[in-house]
Design a protein around this motif. Structure first.
Motif, mmCIF file in Angstrom:
data_model
loop_
_atom_site.group_PDB
_atom_site.id
_atom_site.type_symbol
_atom_site.label_atom_id
_atom_site.label_comp_id
_atom_site.label_asym_id
_atom_site.label_seq_id
_atom_site.Cartn_x
_atom_site.Cartn_y
_atom_site.Cartn_z
ATOM 1 N N VAL A 102 0.840 6.617 9.025
ATOM 2 C CA VAL A 102 2.010 5.738 9.071
ATOM 3 C C VAL A 102 3.245 6.538 8.680
ATOM 4 O O VAL A 102 3.228 7.273 7.675
ATOM 5 N N ASP A 103 4.291 6.422 9.470
ATOM 6 C CA ASP A 103 5.557 7.073 9.132
ATOM 7 C C ASP A 103 6.388 6.139 8.254
ATOM 8 O O ASP A 103 6.488 4.945 8.511
ATOM 9 N N VAL A 104 6.977 6.679 7.221
ATOM 10 C CA VAL A 104 7.807 5.902 6.297
ATOM 11 C C VAL A 104 9.225 6.455 6.349
ATOM 12 O O VAL A 104 9.462 7.613 5.994
ATOM 13 N N ASN A 105 10.147 5.647 6.847
ATOM 14 C CA ASN A 105 11.554 6.017 6.855
ATOM 15 C C ASN A 105 12.104 5.743 5.457
ATOM 16 O O ASN A 105 12.375 4.604 5.089
ATOM 17 N N MET A 106 12.236 6.799 4.655
ATOM 18 C CA MET A 106 12.593 6.629 3.253
ATOM 19 C C MET A 106 13.976 6.004 3.085
ATOM 20 O O MET A 106 14.207 5.261 2.128
ATOM 21 N N GLN A 107 14.883 6.275 3.995
ATOM 22 C CA GLN A 107 16.225 5.706 3.892
ATOM 23 C C GLN A 107 16.177 4.197 4.070
ATOM 24 O O GLN A 107 16.802 3.444 3.318
ATOM 25 N N ARG A 108 15.391 3.731 5.057
ATOM 26 C CA ARG A 108 15.247 2.293 5.265
ATOM 27 C C ARG A 108 14.459 1.637 4.144
ATOM 28 O O ARG A 108 14.631 0.446 3.876
ATOM 29 N N GLY A 164 -9.120 2.311 8.538
ATOM 30 C CA GLY A 164 -9.254 1.014 9.199
ATOM 31 C C GLY A 164 -7.968 0.600 9.884
ATOM 32 O O GLY A 164 -7.158 1.426 10.318
ATOM 33 N N THR A 165 -7.754 -0.690 9.977
ATOM 34 C CA THR A 165 -6.551 -1.243 10.575
ATOM 35 C C THR A 165 -5.428 -1.281 9.544
ATOM 36 O O THR A 165 -5.645 -1.655 8.392
ATOM 37 N N ILE A 166 -4.223 -0.892 9.951
ATOM 38 C CA ILE A 166 -3.072 -0.931 9.065
ATOM 39 C C ILE A 166 -2.426 -2.317 9.156
ATOM 40 O O ILE A 166 -2.119 -2.803 10.251
ATOM 41 N N ILE A 167 -2.229 -2.936 8.027
ATOM 42 C CA ILE A 167 -1.638 -4.275 7.954
ATOM 43 C C ILE A 167 -0.292 -4.157 7.242
ATOM 44 O O ILE A 167 -0.231 -3.665 6.116
ATOM 45 N N LYS A 168 0.764 -4.601 7.894
ATOM 46 C CA LYS A 168 2.098 -4.565 7.303
ATOM 47 C C LYS A 168 2.512 -5.976 6.897
ATOM 48 O O LYS A 168 2.481 -6.902 7.704
ATOM 49 N N LYS A 169 2.862 -6.140 5.636
ATOM 50 C CA LYS A 169 3.290 -7.423 5.105
ATOM 51 C C LYS A 169 4.710 -7.314 4.565
ATOM 52 O O LYS A 169 5.079 -6.289 3.985
ATOM 53 N N THR A 170 5.484 -8.362 4.739
ATOM 54 C CA THR A 170 6.839 -8.419 4.201
ATOM 55 C C THR A 170 6.935 -9.558 3.207
ATOM 56 O O THR A 170 6.579 -10.699 3.529
ATOM 57 N N LEU A 171 7.355 -9.249 1.994
ATOM 58 C CA LEU A 171 7.544 -10.271 0.971
ATOM 59 C C LEU A 171 9.030 -10.572 0.829
ATOM 60 O O LEU A 171 9.862 -9.662 0.770
ATOM 61 N N PHE A 211 -10.919 -5.691 -9.291
ATOM 62 C CA PHE A 211 -9.542 -5.480 -9.698
ATOM 63 C C PHE A 211 -8.605 -5.910 -8.573
ATOM 64 O O PHE A 211 -8.789 -5.523 -7.421
ATOM 65 N N LEU A 212 -7.601 -6.696 -8.933
ATOM 66 C CA LEU A 212 -6.630 -7.175 -7.967
ATOM 67 C C LEU A 212 -5.242 -6.700 -8.343
ATOM 68 O O LEU A 212 -4.885 -6.651 -9.519
ATOM 69 N N ALA A 213 -4.471 -6.366 -7.314
ATOM 70 C CA ALA A 213 -3.060 -6.033 -7.504
ATOM 71 C C ALA A 213 -2.235 -7.246 -7.105
ATOM 72 O O ALA A 213 -2.392 -7.777 -6.002
ATOM 73 N N THR A 214 -1.385 -7.695 -8.015
ATOM 74 C CA THR A 214 -0.474 -8.797 -7.722
ATOM 75 C C THR A 214 0.882 -8.205 -7.391
ATOM 76 O O THR A 214 1.531 -7.575 -8.229
ATOM 77 N N LEU A 215 1.300 -8.382 -6.136
ATOM 78 C CA LEU A 215 2.548 -7.818 -5.632
ATOM 79 C C LEU A 215 3.559 -8.939 -5.441
ATOM 80 O O LEU A 215 3.261 -9.950 -4.799
ATOM 81 N N SER A 216 4.740 -8.767 -5.994
ATOM 82 C CA SER A 216 5.760 -9.804 -5.891
ATOM 83 C C SER A 216 7.127 -9.162 -5.717
ATOM 84 O O SER A 216 7.337 -7.988 -6.042
ATOM 85 N N GLY A 217 8.060 -9.944 -5.193
ATOM 86 C CA GLY A 217 9.417 -9.448 -5.002
ATOM 87 C C GLY A 217 9.846 -9.485 -3.558
ATOM 88 O O GLY A 217 9.386 -10.316 -2.764
ATOM 89 N N HIS A 218 10.718 -8.541 -3.205
ATOM 90 C CA HIS A 218 11.293 -8.492 -1.857
ATOM 91 C C HIS A 218 11.125 -7.071 -1.314
ATOM 92 O O HIS A 218 11.642 -6.118 -1.882
ATOM 93 N N GLY A 219 10.375 -6.936 -0.229
ATOM 94 C CA GLY A 219 10.155 -5.622 0.362
ATOM 95 C C GLY A 219 8.942 -5.615 1.274
ATOM 96 O O GLY A 219 8.436 -6.665 1.668
ATOM 97 N N SER A 220 8.488 -4.412 1.611
ATOM 98 C CA SER A 220 7.380 -4.242 2.552
ATOM 99 C C SER A 220 6.159 -3.652 1.866
ATOM 100 O O SER A 220 6.285 -2.865 0.927
ATOM 101 N N ILE A 221 4.992 -4.027 2.376
ATOM 102 C CA ILE A 221 3.711 -3.579 1.826
ATOM 103 C C ILE A 221 2.844 -3.065 2.971
ATOM 104 O O ILE A 221 2.813 -3.658 4.052
ATOM 105 N N LEU A 222 2.128 -1.964 2.731
ATOM 106 C CA LEU A 222 1.146 -1.450 3.681
ATOM 107 C C LEU A 222 -0.248 -1.636 3.097
ATOM 108 O O LEU A 222 -0.500 -1.251 1.950
ATOM 109 N N LEU A 223 -1.152 -2.219 3.893
ATOM 110 C CA LEU A 223 -2.530 -2.427 3.482
ATOM 111 C C LEU A 223 -3.459 -1.749 4.477
ATOM 112 O O LEU A 223 -3.108 -1.533 5.640
#
Length: 242
Positions: A102-108, A164-171, A211-223
């Motif tokens: 996955v490419d990550v545009n650090m500026q964005r 596996g499959t890359i899942i992109k989530k937006t919070l 173990f679970l990670a609880t992610l909150s806020g505003h932004g993007s997540i890669l799974l």
């Protein structure tokens, strides 16, 4: 925010991908040791202590800065690939396990991206790569199998790999709970807390729970749909039962 080289690239393949990076003369890309697949004539590679984002640092400062990477199990050395030819040259990198890149545009991403310690593959020169220490010691060292995050800072491109499959989530000021093994990375607007979920016990997780990670806020997540550790456990089970 660190200023990074402006690299061109192409991600090739379907399930076993690699990224081919095109470097202008004197451009550099930084990669984890052993990630390079091939390079054209004119590419020079050298091993450095750290990522090279702060070249004026003293040796002692570099040692202090890379000590956390050593504690996390990563090498303190990284490989720099520089185009010393007078025209464009290409170098390619692939992941050590089956999966996607996955490419990550650090500026964005706001100049900052957090990823699992074994997810980082390579990045444009100038990207600062460090370990993100959690607020609570237990979060980093006991939150699942080696749940320690790398922090990437810069304004260029970075590349991470996953299985596996890359899942992109937006919070958008919402919350998502995920298995720590499925978490690949997230942008700086996301807050992450890791805790044991003993109610999720089964024959697969044993008495310690999951173990679970609880992610909150505003932004993007890669799974990732298939953590390599989960695949390896199944292979070992099949081998021992066979």
């Amino acid at each position: 925010m660190p200023e990074c080289h402006e690299i061109d690239y192409e991600i090739l393949g379907s399930d076993l991908q690699y990224v081919e990076i095109e470097l202008d003369p004197d451009e550099t890309v930084v990669a984890e040791a052993g990630a390079m697949s091939y390079m054209e004539e004119g590419i020079e590679f050298t091993t450095h202590l750290g990522d090279g984002s702060e070249p004026e640092q003293s040796l002692l400062a570099k040692l202090i800065g890379t000590s956390a990477r050593k504690l996390s199990g990563d090498s303190v050395f990284m490989t720099h690939f520089t185009n010393r030819a007078d025209s464009k040259r290409r170098v390619a990198f692939s992941a050590p396990v089956p999966g996607k890149i996955v490419d990550v545009n650090m500026q964005r991403a706001g100049g900052e991206f957090f990823c699992q310690k074994d997810a980082f593959l390579c990045a444009a020169y100038g990207t600062k790569i460090s370990i993100s220490m959690q607020r609570r010691l237990g979060t980093g060292f006991f939150g699942g199998s080696g749940f320690i995050l790398q922090r990437l800072e810069g304004d260029g491109y970075a590349f991470v790999h996953a299985c596996g499959t890359i899942i992109k989530k937006t919070l958008r000021n919402t919350t998502l709970r995920v298995d720590t093994g499925c978490l690949v990375g997230y942008t700086s607007g996301i807050h992450c807390e890791v805790a044991r979920a003993p109610e999720l016990r089964s024959m697969f997780f044993g008495d310690d729970g999951m173990f679970l990670a609880t992610l909150s806020g505003h932004g993007s997540i890669l799974l990732q749909s298939l953590p390599f550790s989960r695949l390896a456990d199944r292979v070992l089970q099949h081998t021992s039962n066979g």
